[in-house]
Design an enzyme around this catalytic site. Structure first.
Site, short mmCIF file in Angstrom:
data_model
loop_
_atom_site.label_atom_id
_atom_site.label_comp_id
_atom_site.label_asym_id
_atom_site.label_seq_id
_atom_site.Cartn_x
_atom_site.Cartn_y
_atom_site.Cartn_z
N CYS A 1 0.66 -1.28 -0.07
CA CYS A 1 0.00 0.12 0.09
C CYS A 1 0.94 1.17 -0.06
CB CYS A 1 -0.83 0.11 1.19
SG CYS A 1 -2.41 1.28 0.95
N ASP B 1 -6.04 -3.72 11.48
CA ASP B 1 -5.08 -2.89 11.51
C ASP B 1 -4.63 -2.78 13.10
OD1 ASP B 1 -3.09 -1.13 11.07
OD2 ASP B 1 -4.20 0.28 9.84
#
Length: 215
Positions: A22, A139
């Protein structure tokens, strides 16, 4: 629930761990991730040193082969803005970091995008599918911190669920994290950077290799 585009139903994390890189910003970033074997690449559209605009994302998406999922990352953005940026950039998946409700997800689902719900791991564990998402990204308690967290504290997700481990992963610790939690996939951004917002090709390649058990 819709089946996530570009992700095979037969995907088995024991056979092929789903890997997402990412925060990519350049042609070199994209080419390196694709050549390393990443399954998905992410472009950040929210405030961040990794942020790019729709035009840049569209140009980078053109370099990505069909089998690699292109993902736009959003945080607390108005629904119309997400739709507009997703359409203009040509991304095929939308990743949401925020308090969006089920109606928000249902609206985006009509656009045909693969939906990824990103949720911070706290006292309670977010459950896959609660918002109708195609994938759940778990996360760190402080998202974006780049700090490794205690992956082994609780059961993170059920067997067979499409969930992605993120937060503080690096080429040095990703294999331990995979062995400890058995995720469907992993996601990295700061862990493959030479400086904040600047990717390191060698670290990208090393991360993909290590995640899948390479030496």
């Amino acid at each position: 629930m819709r089946q996530a585009r570009a992700v095979s139903d037969s995907h088995d994390p024991l056979d092929h761990l789903f890997v997402k890189i990412c925060g990519l910003k350049t042609e070199r970033d994209v080419d390196t991730a694709v050549e390393a074997g990443a399954d998905a690449i992410g472009f950040v559209f929210s405030a961040s040193p990794r942020r790019i605009d729709a035009g840049t994302a569209a140009r980078l998406c053109d370099r990505v082969p069909e089998h690699v999922l292109t993902v736009g990352v959003f945080r607390n953005e108005p629904l119309d803005d997400v739709r507009s940026l997703a359409t203009d950039s040509g991304i095929r998946a939308v990743q949401l970091h925020g308090p969006e409700d089920r109606g928000y997800y249902d609206d985006l689902a009509t656009g045909g995008w693969t939906l990824i719900r990103a949720a911070a791991f706290g006292d309670s564990v977010p459950r896959y599918g609660e918002m109708g998402e195609d994938m759940l990204l778990l996360d760190a308690p402080v998202p974006g911190s780049g700090i490794a967290w205690d992956w082994s504290r609780k059961t993170l997700a059920g067997a067979g669920e499409r969930w992605i481990l993120a937060g503080g992963l690096t080429p040095d610790n990703v294999r331990d994290a995979v062995d400890a939690t058995r995720p469907w996939g992993v996601d990295v951004s700061s862990g493959v950077e030479q400086s904040r917002g600047v990717k390191d090709p060698a670290l990208i390649a090393a991360f993909v290799k290590a995640a899948r058990g390479g030496n």
